[in-house]
Design a protein around this motif. Structure first.
Motif, PDB file in Angstrom:
ATOM      1  N   GLN A  17       0.830  -1.213   0.000  1.00 27.99           N
ATOM      2  CA  GLN A  17       0.000   0.000   0.000  1.00 27.99           C
ATOM      3  C   GLN A  17       0.867   1.267   0.000  1.00 27.99           C
ATOM      4  OE1 GLN A  17      -2.486  -0.429   3.405  1.00 27.99           O
ATOM      5  NE2 GLN A  17      -3.830  -1.974   2.445  1.00 27.99           N
ATOM      6  N   TRP A  18       1.931   1.238   0.770  1.00 30.00           N
ATOM      7  CA  TRP A  18       2.835   2.399   0.816  1.00 30.00           C
ATOM      8  C   TRP A  18       3.458   2.637  -0.550  1.00 30.00           C
ATOM      9  CZ3 TRP A  18       8.206   2.683   0.136  1.00 30.00           C
ATOM     10  CH2 TRP A  18       8.790   3.900   0.493  1.00 30.00           C
ATOM     11  N   LYS A  19       3.833   1.559  -1.224  1.00 25.25           N
ATOM     12  CA  LYS A  19       4.421   1.665  -2.565  1.00 25.25           C
ATOM     13  C   LYS A  19       3.422   2.253  -3.553  1.00 25.25           C
ATOM     14  CE  LYS A  19       6.784  -1.296  -5.904  1.00 25.25           C
ATOM     15  NZ  LYS A  19       7.164  -2.677  -6.226  1.00 25.25           N
ATOM     16  N   GLU A  20       2.182   1.855  -3.462  1.00 29.01           N
ATOM     17  CA  GLU A  20       1.150   2.396  -4.362  1.00 29.01           C
ATOM     18  C   GLU A  20       0.901   3.881  -4.102  1.00 29.01           C
ATOM     19  OE1 GLU A  20      -0.536   1.211  -7.006  1.00 29.01           O
ATOM     20  OE2 GLU A  20       0.837  -0.490  -6.876  1.00 29.01           O
ATOM     21  N   ARG A  21       0.841   4.251  -2.821  1.00 33.57           N
ATOM     22  CA  ARG A  21       0.645   5.673  -2.497  1.00 33.57           C
ATOM     23  C   ARG A  21       1.818   6.523  -2.979  1.00 33.57           C
ATOM     24  NH1 ARG A  21      -1.362   4.973   3.549  1.00 33.57           N
ATOM     25  NH2 ARG A  21       0.603   3.881   3.466  1.00 33.57           N
ATOM     26  N   ALA A  22       3.047   6.015  -2.848  1.00 30.61           N
ATOM     27  CA  ALA A  22       4.224   6.756  -3.315  1.00 30.61           C
ATOM     28  C   ALA A  22       4.180   6.905  -4.830  1.00 30.61           C
ATOM     29  CB  ALA A  22       5.497   6.030  -2.883  1.00 30.61           C
ATOM     30  N   ARG A  23       3.740   5.884  -5.522  1.00 32.61           N
ATOM     31  CA  ARG A  23       3.661   5.962  -6.987  1.00 32.61           C
ATOM     32  C   ARG A  23       2.608   6.975  -7.420  1.00 32.61           C
ATOM     33  NH1 ARG A  23       2.463   0.458  -9.159  1.00 32.61           N
ATOM     34  NH2 ARG A  23       4.486   0.047  -8.236  1.00 32.61           N
ATOM     35  N   GLN A  24       1.502   7.050  -6.688  1.00 30.76           N
ATOM     36  CA  GLN A  24       0.444   8.005  -7.040  1.00 30.76           C
ATOM     37  C   GLN A  24       0.846   9.442  -6.705  1.00 30.76           C
ATOM     38  OE1 GLN A  24      -3.016   6.632  -4.982  1.00 30.76           O
ATOM     39  NE2 GLN A  24      -3.326   4.874  -6.343  1.00 30.76           N
ATOM     40  N   ALA A  25       1.608   9.612  -5.628  1.00 24.04           N
ATOM     41  CA  ALA A  25       1.995  10.963  -5.215  1.00 24.04           C
ATOM     42  C   ALA A  25       3.086  11.545  -6.105  1.00 24.04           C
ATOM     43  CB  ALA A  25       2.469  10.950  -3.771  1.00 24.04           C
ATOM     44  N   ARG A  26       3.836  10.690  -6.777  1.00 19.49           N
ATOM     45  CA  ARG A  26       4.923  11.151  -7.635  1.00 19.49           C
ATOM     46  C   ARG A  26       4.343  11.893  -8.838  1.00 19.49           C
ATOM     47  NH1 ARG A  26       7.896   6.336  -9.625  1.00 19.49           N
ATOM     48  NH2 ARG A  26       8.189   6.010  -7.405  1.00 19.49           N
ATOM     49  N   PRO A  27       4.918  13.039  -9.161  1.00 22.70           N
ATOM     50  CA  PRO A  27       4.398  13.761 -10.337  1.00 22.70           C
ATOM     51  C   PRO A  27       4.595  12.938 -11.612  1.00 22.70           C
ATOM     52  CG  PRO A  27       6.393  14.821  -9.484  1.00 22.70           C
ATOM     53  CD  PRO A  27       6.029  13.729  -8.535  1.00 22.70           C
ATOM     54  N   ARG A  28       3.694  13.102 -12.508  1.00 19.52           N
ATOM     55  CA  ARG A  28       3.705  12.312 -13.743  1.00 19.52           C
ATOM     56  C   ARG A  28       4.884  12.686 -14.649  1.00 19.52           C
ATOM     57  NH1 ARG A  28       0.593   8.997 -11.665  1.00 19.52           N
ATOM     58  NH2 ARG A  28      -1.638   9.253 -11.645  1.00 19.52           N
ATOM     59  N   GLN A  29       5.182  13.966 -14.716  1.00 26.90           N
ATOM     60  CA  GLN A  29       6.275  14.405 -15.584  1.00 26.90           C
ATOM     61  C   GLN A  29       7.187  15.352 -14.806  1.00 26.90           C
ATOM     62  OE1 GLN A  29       3.594  17.855 -17.663  1.00 26.90           O
ATOM     63  NE2 GLN A  29       4.684  16.505 -18.975  1.00 26.90           N
ATOM     64  N   GLY A  30       8.358  15.628 -15.344  1.00 24.76           N
ATOM     65  CA  GLY A  30       9.304  16.531 -14.694  1.00 24.76           C
ATOM     66  C   GLY A  30       8.821  17.962 -14.757  1.00 24.76           C
ATOM     67  N   MET A  31       9.673  18.871 -14.318  1.00 25.34           N
ATOM     68  CA  MET A  31       9.310  20.280 -14.352  1.00 25.34           C
ATOM     69  C   MET A  31       9.179  20.727 -15.800  1.00 25.34           C
ATOM     70  SD  MET A  31      11.687  21.999 -11.439  1.00 25.34           S
ATOM     71  CE  MET A  31      10.703  23.399 -11.003  1.00 25.34           C
ATOM     72  N   SER A  32       8.259  21.636 -16.012  1.00 28.13           N
ATOM     73  CA  SER A  32       8.093  22.166 -17.362  1.00 28.13           C
ATOM     74  C   SER A  32       9.278  23.066 -17.697  1.00 28.13           C
ATOM     75  CB  SER A  32       6.778  22.933 -17.462  1.00 28.13           C
ATOM     76  OG  SER A  32       6.813  24.058 -16.610  1.00 28.13           O
ATOM     77  N   GLY A  33       9.505  23.302 -18.974  1.00 24.45           N
ATOM     78  CA  GLY A  33      10.646  24.092 -19.427  1.00 24.45           C
ATOM     79  C   GLY A  33      10.722  25.478 -18.830  1.00 24.45           C
ATOM     80  N   PRO A  34       9.667  26.310 -18.948  1.00 25.12           N
ATOM     81  CA  PRO A  34       9.730  27.670 -18.389  1.00 25.12           C
ATOM     82  C   PRO A  34       9.920  27.676 -16.864  1.00 25.12           C
ATOM     83  CG  PRO A  34       7.885  27.489 -19.903  1.00 25.12           C
ATOM     84  CD  PRO A  34       8.453  26.108 -19.737  1.00 25.12           C
ATOM     85  N   ARG A  35       9.291  26.729 -16.200  1.00 27.41           N
ATOM     86  CA  ARG A  35       9.433  26.677 -14.740  1.00 27.41           C
ATOM     87  C   ARG A  35      10.870  26.319 -14.348  1.00 27.41           C
ATOM     88  NH1 ARG A  35       5.554  23.152 -10.736  1.00 27.41           N
ATOM     89  NH2 ARG A  35       6.242  24.137  -8.816  1.00 27.41           N
ATOM     90  N   LEU A  36      11.486  25.414 -15.076  1.00 29.14           N
ATOM     91  CA  LEU A  36      12.872  25.029 -14.807  1.00 29.14           C
ATOM     92  C   LEU A  36      13.820  26.205 -15.066  1.00 29.14           C
ATOM     93  CD1 LEU A  36      14.728  22.643 -14.073  1.00 29.14           C
ATOM     94  CD2 LEU A  36      14.900  22.151 -16.505  1.00 29.14           C
ATOM     95  N   VAL A  37      13.594  26.920 -16.172  1.00 32.08           N
ATOM     96  CA  VAL A  37      14.429  28.081 -16.491  1.00 32.08           C
ATOM     97  C   VAL A  37      14.271  29.164 -15.429  1.00 32.08           C
ATOM     98  CG1 VAL A  37      14.735  29.973 -18.155  1.00 32.08           C
ATOM     99  CG2 VAL A  37      14.483  27.629 -18.973  1.00 32.08           C
ATOM    100  N   LEU A  38      13.034  29.401 -14.996  1.00 32.72           N
ATOM    101  CA  LEU A  38      12.783  30.404 -13.963  1.00 32.72           C
ATOM    102  C   LEU A  38      13.484  30.023 -12.647  1.00 32.72           C
ATOM    103  CD1 LEU A  38      11.257  33.009 -13.192  1.00 32.72           C
ATOM    104  CD2 LEU A  38       9.366  31.548 -12.475  1.00 32.72           C
ATOM    105  N   THR A  39      13.440  28.748 -12.308  1.00 26.62           N
ATOM    106  CA  THR A  39      14.102  28.299 -11.079  1.00 26.62           C
ATOM    107  C   THR A  39      15.607  28.538 -11.169  1.00 26.62           C
ATOM    108  OG1 THR A  39      12.405  26.610 -10.768  1.00 26.62           O
ATOM    109  CG2 THR A  39      14.469  26.313  -9.571  1.00 26.62           C
TER     110      THR A  39
END
Length: 119
Positions: A17-39
């Motif tokens: 169950q913990w493994k399933e919750r961790a998989r669901q909480a993980r974002p589907r994709q990485g940071m978007s391009g503009p957000r990464l550049v801004l960071t």
């Protein structure tokens, strides 16, 4: 251990169950391009501001050194005068004259104190 034993084991179920919750909480994709550049831009700006502040305080410290040195020199002079007064009267404070009994320097007077020869 077979599948039925694993499904009945409470620790195994909790881990699954913990493994399933961790998989669901993980974002589907990485940071978007503009957000990464801004960071990265914000990080760079903070690094530059920190460097400038560090250099500013370094220069302020260097500028204060002569004043601090003068103050420490005055304090050392006061300590030496106090020590000389404690050891041998006020010999250092009033130049080469001391306040001996006659008001003049005796023949065998030294800086640490007054000594007389026994004859």
């Amino acid at each position: 251990m077979n599948d039925q034993d694993r499904q009945r084991n409470a620790a195994w179920q909790a881990a699954h169950q913990w493994k399933e919750r961790a998989r669901q909480a993980r974002p589907r994709q990485g940071m978007s391009g503009p957000r990464l550049v801004l960071t990265w831009l914000m990080f760079g700006v903070l690094m530059i501001v920190g460097t400038i502040l560090g250099l500013f305080f370094l220069l302020v410290g260097w500028a204060m050194l002569p004043f601090l040195r003068h103050r420490m020199k005055k304090r050392m002079e006061q300590m030496r005068a106090q020590q000389a007064e404690d050891i041998g009267g006020s010999y250092y404070q009033h130049g080469s004259q001391s306040r001996s009994s006659g008001g003049h320097l005796e023949e065998h007077e030294v800086l640490e104190g007054e000594y007389r020869e026994k004859k």
